[in-house]
Structure formats: structure tokens, C-alpha cells
Design an enzyme around this catalytic site. Structure first.
Site, PDB file in Angstrom:
ATOM      1  N   LYS A 129     -10.295  -0.313  -2.114  1.00  0.00           N
ATOM      2  CA  LYS A 129     -10.085  -0.523  -0.675  1.00  0.00           C
ATOM      3  C   LYS A 129     -10.539   0.725   0.076  1.00  0.00           C
ATOM      4  O   LYS A 129     -10.046   1.826  -0.189  1.00  0.00           O
ATOM      5  CB  LYS A 129      -8.606  -0.826  -0.371  1.00  0.00           C
ATOM      6  CG  LYS A 129      -8.340  -0.987   1.142  1.00  0.00           C
ATOM      7  CD  LYS A 129      -6.935  -1.512   1.429  1.00  0.00           C
ATOM      8  CE  LYS A 129      -6.615  -1.475   2.916  1.00  0.00           C
ATOM      9  NZ  LYS A 129      -5.250  -1.975   3.229  1.00  0.00           N
ATOM     10  N   ASP A 172       0.861  -1.187   0.000  1.00  0.00           N
ATOM     11  CA  ASP A 172       0.000   0.000   0.000  1.00  0.00           C
ATOM     12  C   ASP A 172       0.900   1.240   0.000  1.00  0.00           C
ATOM     13  O   ASP A 172       1.588   1.503   0.997  1.00  0.00           O
ATOM     14  CB  ASP A 172      -0.897   0.022   1.246  1.00  0.00           C
ATOM     15  CG  ASP A 172      -1.924  -1.107   1.284  1.00  0.00           C
ATOM     16  OD1 ASP A 172      -1.695  -2.156   0.655  1.00  0.00           O
ATOM     17  OD2 ASP A 172      -2.951  -0.942   1.973  1.00  0.00           O
ATOM     18  N   LYS A 222      -7.243   3.072  -3.006  1.00  0.00           N
ATOM     19  CA  LYS A 222      -7.612   3.030  -1.581  1.00  0.00           C
ATOM     20  C   LYS A 222      -7.872   4.451  -1.107  1.00  0.00           C
ATOM     21  O   LYS A 222      -7.157   5.382  -1.498  1.00  0.00           O
ATOM     22  CB  LYS A 222      -6.454   2.370  -0.817  1.00  0.00           C
ATOM     23  CG  LYS A 222      -6.534   2.426   0.698  1.00  0.00           C
ATOM     24  CD  LYS A 222      -5.382   1.624   1.331  1.00  0.00           C
ATOM     25  CE  LYS A 222      -5.263   1.874   2.816  1.00  0.00           C
ATOM     26  NZ  LYS A 222      -4.106   1.159   3.432  1.00  0.00           N
TER      27      LYS A 222
HETATM   28  O1  LIG Z   1      -5.115   1.143   6.021  1.00  0.00           O
HETATM   29  C1  LIG Z   1      -5.818   1.114   6.977  1.00  0.00           C
HETATM   30  C2  LIG Z   1      -5.997   2.226   7.914  1.00  0.00           C
HETATM   31  O2  LIG Z   1      -4.778   2.675   8.420  1.00  0.00           O
HETATM   32  C3  LIG Z   1      -6.860   1.821   9.047  1.00  0.00           C
HETATM   33  O3  LIG Z   1      -7.410   2.947   9.634  1.00  0.00           O
HETATM   34  P1  LIG Z   1      -8.177   2.824  11.025  1.00  0.00           P
HETATM   35  O4  LIG Z   1      -7.102   2.642  12.074  1.00  0.00           O
HETATM   36  O5  LIG Z   1      -8.900   4.116  11.172  1.00  0.00           O
HETATM   37  O6  LIG Z   1      -9.072   1.641  10.986  1.00  0.00           O
END
Ligand SMILES: O=C[C@H](O)COP(=O)(O)O
Length: 310
Positions: free
Chosen positions: A246, A147, A210
Site C-alpha cells: 500500500k 492499518d 504500507k
Molecule cells: O493512509 C493514507 C494517508 O493518510 C493518506 O495521505 P494523504 O492525505 O496525503 O493522501
């Protein structure tokens, strides 16, 4: 209908010049709001929650992450709730590059992918050679998915070619690993920019686009998700290439996850509702999904303390 002007874009294998239609902001927000109010039958909710787990990138991206924390998260990724039968594993775990070897070791033989945020996450503004070296190193350590973050500094200044070339170079550095490009939509300023960034990333070779890093105040939102889903649909229509979506950042409860599943199904069709084409990236969603499944199965709520920490 404006075209993204990327010199040489037609030379990208399988690529074409892609049109970028202006986004009707009012219409987009109204469509997203309407999709969010769809009622779902209990049996469909259970199926949706099962799917939300199968499409989840269970994530930890904290500076204090340790091998022990990642091992515990991997155990939960494999068996989210040993006390309940028939709960699937998640699609992937997502960790910093430093912790890829731990995740790879913990998930060996499970089929769960290891994703890593490489390329000087979350700003994505380190020197390009450093970013590419970090990508190569994460893949060499066993990451299946990488990512990266769009260079918003270049993109917002209109240096589209630079942003495009960096994504293309990152794709090459990924080798066999899949590339997800985080647009950080909360910083792009308009739906037109979200659509333009989506098209640029897809044209440059992103396997997934994403929404967010989860590191700024504005994360995934239904209108932004819809804007990106429509861009993916139009890109597929124009090029024949199916790119994944995503959604990440701030997705904390089961209701949000099934609303997003409805949005994707209605916009892209059921063929996008698989881990190959749809992911929810979340650090604190799994327990709420498990609680809702337990409630729908038994009719009573369990306490959050009945579940291990996300
Ligand atoms: O890629 C995923 C994100 O960093 C997750 O974010 P979050 O901690 O708000 O679920």
C-alpha cells in the site's frame, strides 16, 4: 547477505528466517527514475486509471472528521462520479476507529471494505494493551482491514524482537481482519532500513506493508515504493507468501498513480495489480483521476468544480 536476527522467528507459522540484502541506493533511485519515465498509450492510461480507483483506499484521517463527512465520502466511494458511466467503486474507505460504525453502516452490501487506523495512529507509541484493545474494538465494530504503525522507536533502537512481537500481537488481535503495517518510511533514514522494516513486518504476519501515515513531511516516493516492492518480491521468493503493497501519503494526481502502477507491474508482475495485493491510500487523489478519465474520454478538461470535494 545479512539475516534479520529475530529469536524464534523460525517458529512463526509458515515463516522462515529471511535474508536482508543491502540496498544499492544509486541503482535503486536510477531504476525508480527510469520506471517513472515510461510512456503509456492513451488506452492503457484509461485502464490504469480504472485500476487506480479499484485499488484505492479513499481516506479521511482528520481530527475534525464527522459522521456526515464519512457518509459523504462513502457515497463517493461507491459511485465516484454519478455523471460518468462505467466508473468503478474504490477498494476501501479508511477512517479513524471512532468512525468505523458510520462507514460500516453506509457501505453495507456494497462490497467496499472498511479500513481503520488503529493502534494509537499516527505515532503508534501508546501502551501495547491500549493499541491492541483499539484494534479489537475497530474489528468488533466491523473493520475489515486495520492499518497499524510500526513501532519505530523500538525498530530504530535495534529492538527488532520487540517491534516484531508487537506486529505479531496486532495480527492476532485483528482476527479475520487484514493487517497493514505502516513503516513510516520517511522516518527510517535509509533504504536499508526500509528493506529491513519491510522484511520484519512481513515475517511478523503483515498482510500488507504500507509506506506512510500521510502525517509527516516525507510520504511515499518512487524509490521507497520500489524498495518495498523488491522486498515483497524477495520475501515471496523465499517464503512463498504474497504480501500486499500500500502506497500512501502525498499521492495527489493521476500521473503519480499510473507511474506507481508501472513500478508495481515491472517489479512484482501483473498478479500484484489487484485490490487484494495493491492499494493506493489517498485523501485527495480521486478527483484528479476522475478529471483525467473525463479528459481522456472526451478530449477536454472539466473544471475541478464539476466534481464533489474529495
Ligand atoms: O493512509 C493514507 C494517508 O493518510 C493518506 O495521505 P494523504 O492525505 O496525503 O493522501
Amino acid at each position: 547477505m545479512a539475516l534479520i536476527e529475530i529469536p524464534g522467528a523460525q517458529d512463526v507459522p509458515g515463516g522462515a528466517t529471511v535474508s536482508v540484502t543491502p540496498v544499492d541506493e544509486v541503482g535503486l533511485e536510477a531504476r525508480a527514475a527510469a520506471l517513472g519515465t515510461r510512456s503509456i498509450k492513451t488506452s492503457s492510461k484509461l485502464a490504469a486509471l480504472d485500476l487506480a480507483i479499484r485499488c484505492m483506499d479513499l481516506t479521511t484521517l482528520e481530527g475534525i472528521d464527522t459522521p456526515g463527512k464519512v457518509r459523504a465520502m462513502c457515497a463517493k466511494a461507491v459511485r465516484p462520479d454519478p455523471a460518468m458511466s462505467g466508473i468503478p467503486s474504490v477498494a476501501a474507505v479508511c477512517v479513524y476507529p471512532e468512525l468505523v460504525p458510520t462507514a460500516v453502516d453506509a457501505l453495507q452490501g456494497t462490497g467496499i471494505h472498511v479500513a481503520s487506523v488503529a493502534g494509537t495512529f499516527p505515532a503508534g507509541l501508546g501502551p501495547l494493551d491500549v493499541r491492541l484493545a483499539e484494534i479489537r474494538s475497530a474489528v468488533a465494530a466491523g473493520a475489515d482491514e486495520v492499518d497499524i504503525v510500526l513501532n519505530r522507536s523500538a525498530f530504530m533502537a535495534g529492538r527488532y524482537r520487540e517491534a516484531f512481537d508487537e506486529i505479531a500481537a496486532s495480527k492476532e488481535a485483528c482476527g479475520r481482519a487484514h493487517l497493514k503495517v505502516i513503516l513510516e518510511t520517511g522516518e527510517l533514514g535509509s533504504y536499508d532500513q526500509v528493506r529491513r522494516a519491510s522484511m520484519l513486518a512481513m515475517l511478523a504476519g503483515a498482510d500488507f506493508i504500507k509506506t506512510s501515515t500521510g502525517k509527516i513531511g516525507t510520504n511515499a516516493t518512487p524509490p521507497t515504493a520500489l524498495c518495498m516492492a523488491e522486498a515483497i518480491r524477495d520475501f515471496a521468493d523465499q517464503t512463498g507468501t504474497a504480501v500486499g503493497l500500500k502506497l500512501a501519503g502525498g499521492i495527489r494526481n493521476a500521473k503519480q498513480s499510473w507511474q506507481y502502477l508501472v513500478l508495481v507491474q515491472e517489479t512484482l508482475g501483473a498478479e500484484w495489480l489487484t485490490p487484494d495485493r495493491f492499494r493506493i491510500g489517498a485523501s485527495s487523489l480521486l478527483n484528479d483521476v476522475l478529471m483525467q478519465i473525463a479528459k481522456l474520454r472526451s478530449g477536454t478538461y472539466q473544471r475541478p468544480s464539476d466534481f464533489t470535494v474529495d
